[in-house]
Scaffold this motif. Structure first.
Motif: not given
Length: 321
Positions: A41-67
């Protein structure tokens, strides 16, 4: 052995979490499985947050809700699992009354917040499929910020009264709490007062909040399915269904364990206590562990970036210094 109940009123300074009574012989294996789930849980959610926050192309509503979901999952698992492991490994079940109330608040706050976020994600998918031309107009950054504020405010306002309800109780029984963590009803059942109000408050929250969220999510997906099957192209229908697949899996992983846990609590006199406790652990362990896996595997954009992260890490480790 649990001491006999008496009717001497006392202010509980500490509680003793007993773990899962009746499974003492299996505590090692249970604790190992809980530990692995927590690490995942720690690894998966931290990695997910890192990827969404650092990738500008993922700053869309769907991925913001995932974060948002990943943030709440981290809060839920971190609030509960470390203390569980301390109980299993070190017999460190003692927890102060204030710490117990704090843990109780964050557990139930996280649970309600996750339900609210899943409802917001259902609305996101509804707009994306049923009204795609207005998607960027409806779900602006300002609207998403307001939705996040509404999630936090709603969860806080519903759960905060529980602290006052518990603090008003008179305790005249044992301070042994037969659980892995500080659950609201588990604490209330130790009181010598009438807890009818507490029971009905819990029922009202389950029906009017969690139940309403589940109904609205079901309605959203009913409308989505109706819109999908009206699409002229089979490829378009499959693509639309695929975009909702991961969200449906996450919804089922959240609500199904919760349903069975509440069902087990209602029939606690029939179902053995250790089964009730094990089921109660499902919704604080399984969703935070599986949510990032589901989104990582089923969402092409996230999976591609996860692979890139691991590829860069492996490439750097192989380069001679």
């Amino acid at each position: 052995m649990m001491p006999a109940y008496n009717h001497t009123v006392f202010d509980p300074v500490t509680y003793i979490l007993t773990g899962i009574l009746g499974t003492e012989e299996s505590h090692v294996w249970i604790s190992i499985s809980f530990f692995l789930m927590y690490v995942a849980s720690l690894f998966g959610n931290s990695l997910l947050l890192f990827i969404i926050l650092t990738e500008q192309s993922l700053h869309e509503p769907m991925y913001v809700f995932v974060s948002m979901l990943a943030t709440v999952d981290l809060l839920l698992s971190t609030t509960t699992v470390p203390k569980m492991l301390a109980v299993f490994w070190f017999r460190a079940g003692e927890i102060s009354f204030a710490a117990c109330l704090t843990q109780m608040f964050f557990i139930h706050f996280s649970f309600l917040a996750e339900s609210s976020i899943l409802l917001a994600m259902a609305f996101d998918r509804y707009v994306a499929i049923c009204d795609p031309l207005r998607y960027t107009i409806i779900l602006t950054k300002s609207v998403i910020r307001k939705m996040w504020l509404a999630v936090v405010t709603r969860s806080f306002c519903i759960i905060f009264p529980l602290i006052f309800l518990v603090k008003q109780l008179n305790f005249c029984r044992t301070n042994l709490l037969p659980h892995n963590y500080c659950d609201y009803m588990a604490i209330a059942r130790l009181a010598c007062d009438d807890i009818t109000v507490h029971v009905w408050y819990g029922v009202a929250v389950a029906i009017l909040v969690i139940g309403l969220d589940a109904v609205l999510i079901a309605v959203s997906y009913g409308l989505i399915l109706r819109a999908v099957f009206r699409l002229p192209s089979k490829d378009a229908r499959l693509k639309a269904l695929h975009t909702c697949g991961s969200h449906v899996c996450v919804i089922l992983m959240f609500y199904v364990p919760s349903f069975f846990s509440n069902f087990a609590h209602q029939f606690g006199n029939i179902i053995p206590g250790y089964i009730v406790n094990l089921l109660a652990n499902l919704y604080v362990l399984i969703p935070p562990m599986l949510n990032p896996i589901v989104y990582g595997v089923t969402t092409k954009e996230i999976l591609k970036r996860v692979i890139n992260v691991f590829y860069r890490c492996c490439s750097r480790s192989l380069v001679p210094s």
